[in-house]
Design an enzyme around this catalytic site. Structure first.
Site, PDB file in Angstrom:
ATOM      1  N   ALA A  32       0.827  -1.208   0.000  1.00  0.00           N
ATOM      2  CA  ALA A  32       0.000   0.000   0.000  1.00  0.00           C
ATOM      3  C   ALA A  32       0.862   1.258   0.000  1.00  0.00           C
ATOM      4  O   ALA A  32       1.963   1.274   0.552  1.00  0.00           O
ATOM      5  CB  ALA A  32      -0.908  -0.015   1.230  1.00  0.00           C
ATOM      6  N   HIS A  82      22.253  -5.254 -16.183  1.00  0.00           N
ATOM      7  CA  HIS A  82      22.611  -6.654 -15.919  1.00  0.00           C
ATOM      8  C   HIS A  82      22.320  -7.573 -17.109  1.00  0.00           C
ATOM      9  O   HIS A  82      22.795  -8.706 -17.120  1.00  0.00           O
ATOM     10  CB  HIS A  82      21.914  -7.152 -14.650  1.00  0.00           C
ATOM     11  CG  HIS A  82      22.524  -6.549 -13.417  1.00  0.00           C
ATOM     12  ND1 HIS A  82      23.744  -6.945 -12.928  1.00  0.00           N
ATOM     13  CD2 HIS A  82      22.100  -5.547 -12.614  1.00  0.00           C
ATOM     14  CE1 HIS A  82      24.048  -6.218 -11.863  1.00  0.00           C
ATOM     15  NE2 HIS A  82      23.063  -5.360 -11.649  1.00  0.00           N
ATOM     16  N   TYR A 104      17.654 -12.652 -12.271  1.00  0.00           N
ATOM     17  CA  TYR A 104      17.086 -11.285 -12.369  1.00  0.00           C
ATOM     18  C   TYR A 104      17.341 -10.745 -13.773  1.00  0.00           C
ATOM     19  O   TYR A 104      16.417 -10.292 -14.474  1.00  0.00           O
ATOM     20  CB  TYR A 104      17.719 -10.406 -11.295  1.00  0.00           C
ATOM     21  CG  TYR A 104      17.601  -8.917 -11.528  1.00  0.00           C
ATOM     22  CD1 TYR A 104      16.356  -8.289 -11.574  1.00  0.00           C
ATOM     23  CD2 TYR A 104      18.744  -8.121 -11.685  1.00  0.00           C
ATOM     24  CE1 TYR A 104      16.255  -6.914 -11.779  1.00  0.00           C
ATOM     25  CE2 TYR A 104      18.648  -6.761 -11.879  1.00  0.00           C
ATOM     26  CZ  TYR A 104      17.405  -6.158 -11.934  1.00  0.00           C
ATOM     27  OH  TYR A 104      17.311  -4.804 -12.130  1.00  0.00           O
TER      28      TYR A 104
HETATM   29  N1  LIG Z   1      17.593   1.151  -8.586  1.00  0.00           N
HETATM   30  C1  LIG Z   1      18.540   0.878  -9.506  1.00  0.00           C
HETATM   31  O1  LIG Z   1      19.697   1.290  -9.418  1.00  0.00           O
HETATM   32  C2  LIG Z   1      18.157   0.023 -10.700  1.00  0.00           C
HETATM   33  C3  LIG Z   1      19.169  -0.422 -11.569  1.00  0.00           C
HETATM   34  C4  LIG Z   1      18.815  -1.186 -12.685  1.00  0.00           C
HETATM   35  C5  LIG Z   1      17.475  -1.468 -12.933  1.00  0.00           C
HETATM   36  N2  LIG Z   1      16.527  -1.026 -12.068  1.00  0.00           N
HETATM   37  C6  LIG Z   1      15.127  -1.392 -12.325  1.00  0.00           C
HETATM   38  O2  LIG Z   1      14.286  -0.273 -12.085  1.00  0.00           O
HETATM   39  C7  LIG Z   1      13.050  -0.705 -11.512  1.00  0.00           C
HETATM   40  C8  LIG Z   1      12.758   0.064 -10.234  1.00  0.00           C
HETATM   41  O3  LIG Z   1      13.842  -0.111  -9.360  1.00  0.00           O
HETATM   42  P1  LIG Z   1      13.710   0.282  -7.811  1.00  0.00           P
HETATM   43  O4  LIG Z   1      15.105   0.465  -7.316  1.00  0.00           O
HETATM   44  O5  LIG Z   1      12.695   1.339  -7.610  1.00  0.00           O
HETATM   45  O6  LIG Z   1      13.167  -1.113  -7.242  1.00  0.00           O
HETATM   46  P2  LIG Z   1      12.461  -1.402  -5.821  1.00  0.00           P
HETATM   47  O7  LIG Z   1      12.810  -2.780  -5.421  1.00  0.00           O
HETATM   48  O8  LIG Z   1      12.739  -0.290  -4.871  1.00  0.00           O
HETATM   49  O9  LIG Z   1      10.908  -1.355  -6.171  1.00  0.00           O
HETATM   50  C9  LIG Z   1      10.260  -2.407  -6.846  1.00  0.00           C
HETATM   51  C10 LIG Z   1       8.795  -2.346  -6.464  1.00  0.00           C
HETATM   52  O10 LIG Z   1       8.099  -3.368  -7.203  1.00  0.00           O
HETATM   53  C11 LIG Z   1       7.100  -3.888  -6.352  1.00  0.00           C
HETATM   54  N3  LIG Z   1       6.753  -5.244  -6.795  1.00  0.00           N
HETATM   55  C12 LIG Z   1       7.567  -6.345  -6.827  1.00  0.00           C
HETATM   56  N4  LIG Z   1       6.886  -7.410  -7.249  1.00  0.00           N
HETATM   57  C13 LIG Z   1       5.624  -6.991  -7.509  1.00  0.00           C
HETATM   58  C14 LIG Z   1       4.443  -7.636  -7.983  1.00  0.00           C
HETATM   59  N5  LIG Z   1       4.439  -8.956  -8.257  1.00  0.00           N
HETATM   60  N6  LIG Z   1       3.322  -6.907  -8.134  1.00  0.00           N
HETATM   61  C15 LIG Z   1       3.322  -5.589  -7.832  1.00  0.00           C
HETATM   62  N7  LIG Z   1       4.404  -4.910  -7.381  1.00  0.00           N
HETATM   63  C16 LIG Z   1       5.543  -5.606  -7.232  1.00  0.00           C
HETATM   64  C17 LIG Z   1       7.733  -3.924  -4.953  1.00  0.00           C
HETATM   65  O11 LIG Z   1       6.761  -3.977  -3.936  1.00  0.00           O
HETATM   66  C18 LIG Z   1       8.539  -2.616  -4.963  1.00  0.00           C
HETATM   67  O12 LIG Z   1       7.803  -1.545  -4.397  1.00  0.00           O
HETATM   68  C19 LIG Z   1      13.172  -2.212 -11.333  1.00  0.00           C
HETATM   69  O13 LIG Z   1      12.546  -2.863 -12.411  1.00  0.00           O
HETATM   70  C20 LIG Z   1      14.663  -2.469 -11.358  1.00  0.00           C
HETATM   71  O14 LIG Z   1      14.967  -3.750 -11.859  1.00  0.00           O
HETATM   72  C21 LIG Z   1      16.836  -0.300 -10.965  1.00  0.00           C
END
Ligand SMILES: NC(=O)c1ccc[n+]([C@@H]2O[C@H](COP(=O)([O-])OP(=O)(O)OC[C@H]3O[C@@H](n4cnc5c(N)ncnc54)[C@H](O)[C@@H]3O)[C@@H](O)[C@H]2O)c1
Length: 265
Positions: A36, A113, A136
């Site tokens: 939430a 990645h 991943y």
């Molecule tokens: N943060 C970085 O440096 C980075 C680097 C490369 C790629 N990314 C990509 O960017 C995106 C956002 O990254 P972030 O750091 O905000 O990630 P994060 O882990 O902080 O947030 C991911 C969110 O997805 C939600 N989630 C996961 N599974 C779910 C599901 N089945 N249904 C609904 N919600 C779901 C989680 O509750 C979480 O709030 C991701 O896809 C990540 O792979 C981020």
């Protein structure tokens, strides 16, 4: 002109929290996460849903003009099974909703990645062969393929952003080569939401980095002008490449994923 409505998935996550305040003046926001959100602002509608629940995803997608797909299951040692619901089924549910509702644009948060297994030394390449460094990364390869399938079949305009390392600071000698500031990432997302020439393009989510892994030519062609320099955002406790422990994977573009065994479940 009426304000467009944009769905952000993974809305409770780190990147979404950082970009929401910058997007909410420009768009009505549908915010989907399985956890939430307790800080909804005017113009924001929350949807608590798991992406594996297709009916719930369709509900969140009604009336939407574009999707920024950030939600993702991830960890260094994540198993294949643990990525299936969010990263495979969830991504397809969103793309299917685009087709059903005529949603025009899709911004997909992929990751560096997908090429993480390449050796870091001397690496400078936008077009390196796919080399995922774990499950991943493999799920991001799938996501990129799924986005391409729907873009080419249905005319959806899509931007795949292979994000480097997003956050306020570059923390070590690997990540300084692929760091991205939030405002630069937002600039790329905006290209995904607006650029008239976009079809199905892949760019790197990186700022202006020293010894950059990714020259990011396609992003520059699309008008991307990074505002931030990774060198100027080194963390106070920045760890130089030579001082990084092996567990941090200094020898690979993707860093610390390599030592973790591959588990199907
Ligand atoms: N943060 C970085 O440096 C980075 C680097 C490369 C790629 N990314 C990509 O960017 C995106 C956002 O990254 P972030 O750091 O905000 O990630 P994060 O882990 O902080 O947030 C991911 C969110 O997805 C939600 N989630 C996961 N599974 C779910 C599901 N089945 N249904 C609904 N919600 C779901 C989680 O509750 C979480 O709030 C991701 O896809 C990540 O792979 C981020």
């Amino acid at each position: 002109m009426t304000m467009k409505t944009v769905l952000i998935t993974g809305a409770a996550g780190g990147i979404a929290a950082a970009i929401r305040p910058l997007l909410r003046d420009r768009y009505r926001l549908h915010l989907l996460d399985r956890v939430a959100l307790d800080d909804l602002q005017p113009g924001e509608t929350g949807f608590i849903a798991d992406l594996s629940d297709q009916a719930a995803v369709l509900k969140a997608c009604e009336g939407v003009d574009a999707i920024i797909h950030l939600a993702c299951a991830h960890s260094l040692d994540i198993s294949f099974e643990a990525t299936l619901d969010a990263n495979y089924r969830g991504t397809l549910h969103l793309l299917d909703a685009c087709q059903r509702f005529g949603i025009e644009r899709f911004v997909f948060a992929s990751s560096h990645h997908v090429v993480g297994h390449h050796a870091a030394e001397g690496f400078r390449n936008d077009r390196a062969e796919i080399a995922p460094d774990g499950f991943y990364a493999l799920s991001k390869v799938f996501g990129e393929g799924a986005v391409s399938l729907y873009a080419h079949r249905t005319g959806l305009r899509a931007l795949i952003i292979r994000i480097g390392s997003a956050g306020p600071h570059a923390v070590d000698g690997r990540r300084v080569r692929l760091w991205v500031s939030i405002r630069d990432l937002l600039q790329l997302i905006q290209i995904g939401l607006d650029h008239p020439a976009l079809r199905c393009d892949t760019v790197y989510g990186v700022s202006d980095c020293p010894e950059a892994f990714f020259p990011n030519r396609r992003a520059l062609e699309l008008g991307y002008t990074p505002q931030d320099r990774a060198d100027e955002h080194r963390a106070d406790n920045f760890v130089a490449l030579a001082d990084m422990p092996d567990s941090e994977g200094p020898g690979y573009v993707g860093g610390p994923y390599m030592p973790h065994p591959l588990k199907l479940a």
